[in-house]
Design an enzyme around this catalytic site. Sequence first.
Site, PDB file in Angstrom:
ATOM      1  N   HIS A 251       0.831  -1.215   0.000  1.00  0.00           N
ATOM      2  CA  HIS A 251       0.000   0.000   0.000  1.00  0.00           C
ATOM      3  C   HIS A 251       0.862   1.260   0.000  1.00  0.00           C
ATOM      4  CE1 HIS A 251      -3.253   2.764   0.574  1.00  0.00           C
ATOM      5  NE2 HIS A 251      -2.508   3.340   1.511  1.00  0.00           N
ATOM      6  N   GLU A 252       1.815   1.309   0.914  1.00  0.00           N
ATOM      7  CA  GLU A 252       2.637   2.515   1.069  1.00  0.00           C
ATOM      8  C   GLU A 252       3.391   2.885  -0.209  1.00  0.00           C
ATOM      9  OE1 GLU A 252       3.241   4.673   3.907  1.00  0.00           O
ATOM     10  OE2 GLU A 252       1.332   3.757   4.475  1.00  0.00           O
ATOM     11  N   SER A 253       3.780   1.888  -0.999  1.00  0.00           N
ATOM     12  CA  SER A 253       4.577   2.137  -2.201  1.00  0.00           C
ATOM     13  C   SER A 253       3.770   2.064  -3.491  1.00  0.00           C
ATOM     14  CB  SER A 253       5.719   1.117  -2.279  1.00  0.00           C
ATOM     15  OG  SER A 253       5.187  -0.185  -2.516  1.00  0.00           O
TER      16      SER A 253
END
Length: 170
Positions: A48-50
């Site tokens: 998700h973060e990337s």
Amino acid sequence: MTTDQLKKIMPQAGAKADLFAIPLTDAMAEFDINTKARQAAFIAQIGHESGQLRYVRELASGSAYEGRKDLGNTMPGDGMKYKGRGLIQITGKANYVALMMALGIDCLEHPEVVEEPVNACRSAGWFWKTNGLNELADQSNFLAITKRINGGTNGLEDRQALWAKAKEIL
């Protein structure tokens, strides 16, 4: 973690999965992300973060972090210089200093080195272990993991979908 597994969990990663599979596997070993529960939660969160490995630098300018003393941004320009980088988006001068001390990389003078695949993976693993996320993964406390990484529940539905896929694939 094989490239094939990574592509099945994060289909949008495409060729980035080839680039990140080995450094990601090495980082998971280095930071004791060594059970299926830990790995599934870690992969989901970094996914998700990337943006599924497509972004190792925050898309926003970082100006929102300007003057944020809680992040160690005390000098003009710190917000933009120390914006989120790596697969978990390490943010703020204080976090870059801690990362530099822990991993021995010159990310204070050259924050862009956190964008390199090995450092992007290691910084995520370091953040994960340093913040007690292995233990939360052992308890399947995915909500608490999300809050520690994000400060809230931003993107929770996507994170949970990636987590379900990772648990299935691993």
